[in-house]
Enzyme design. Structure first.
Site: not given
Ligand SMILES: [Mg+2]
Length: 297
Positions: A180, A185, A189, A215
């Site tokens: 990340n 981000h 994702d 996660e």
């Protein structure tokens, strides 16, 4: 593709039953039939129809009582339309007070029946969509944590009842925060989405796959012993590390750590201890250098 709606028709008069059956079959419904109240309750609880059209004057128990039992014993929403010759206001009120969702008096016109059926099926579909959304993880499309708790409890009960152990796996992407931080981000994702999709291709239909946290994922493998669970976990580990995760111009190599606990086993004898033990096993995997599988002691 949507499945055809399943409608249960309950009536003790064969001619009416037949006419309603033909009508609904022509409209693309799957039709179930019952001729008395007890049978209707049993069938409703077992088959979970999308709608019940129920006569009131029936052998064994009447339609009001059957409706009341179905409404109080079923877990989901099963709409009931009472269809009856009892056409006084007090009958209609009593019917609705027994849990009926709608009330239609005989003799009826098929056009009205079909309109009410369509209206009730719209409500039922909206309810089902809402139910599905509430147990689905919006990002990955797999089950969410809300689904896991009751389902895991069910699996534990079933496993104890039939003496059939199952495996619980907890998988966690390694150094996900770094991904990340480094790629942003949106890419993170995308990794989560692709991770879920990749694993889905390598698990069985009966396996239960859940996004547990950010996660962190839980995978329930019914009727699976420790050797088989290890084999599955190692295979999934390989599936994740063997190919980079790519989105747009970015790509990253990702690995995951896995904890395994068998239920019931010396490590977990109760439902409450299971997630704790599997979480400890995952922690062991992290401590052992990540990208590996560890079994609950
Ligand atoms: Mg009757």
């Amino acid at each position: 593709m949507n499945k055809p709606p399943k409608v249960l028709i309950v009536d003790d008069e064969p001619a009416i039953l037949k006419a309603m059956q033909i009508n609904l079959l022509q409209r693309g419904c799957e039709v179930l039939l019952a001729t008395d109240g007890e049978e209707a309750v049993q069938m409703a609880l077992k088959e979970k129809p999308d709608l019940i059209l129920m006569d009131v004057v029936l052998p064994t128990i009447d339609g009001m009582e059957a409706c009341h039992r179905i409404k109080s014993q079923s877990t989901g929403f099963i709409p009931v339309i009472l269809v009856t010759v009892q056409n006084e206001l007090k009958n209609k009120i009593a019917g609705m007070n027994h849990g009926a969702d709608d009330y239609l008096t005989k003799p009826f016109v098929f056009e009205e029946l079909n309109t009410r059926v369509a209206a009730m099926l719209r409500i039922k579909r909206a309810y089902d969509d809402q139910q599905t959304a509430s147990i689905t993880d919006a990002l990955t499309g797999i089950y969410n944590r809300r689904y896991l708790q009751p389902r895991l409890k069910e699996e534990c009960d079933r496993s104890l009842r039939y003496g059939q152990p199952f495996a619980c796996l907890m998988l966690d992407l390694d150094h996900f925060k770094n991904i990340n931080d480094k790629y942003g981000h949106p890419f993170g994702d995308e990794v989560l989405k692709q991770f879920a999709a990749r694993l889905r291709e390598h698990i069985r239909r009966a396996d239960i796959f859940v996004r547990y946290g950010g996660e962190e994922f839980v995978l329930i493998l019914p009727e699976t012993d420790i050797n088989e669970a290890k084999r599955v976990a190692e295979n999934l580990r390989d599936v994740v590390q063997s190919k980079k995760f790519v989105a747009g111009a970015q790509s990253a190599a990702v690995t995951c750590s896995t904890g395994i606990c068998i239920f019931p086993s010396a490590a977990a004898t109760t439902f409450d201890s299971l997630l704790k033990r599997v979480d400890e096993a995952l922690y062991e995997a992290k401590k052992s250098g990540r990208n590996c599988v560890r079994i609950a002691a």
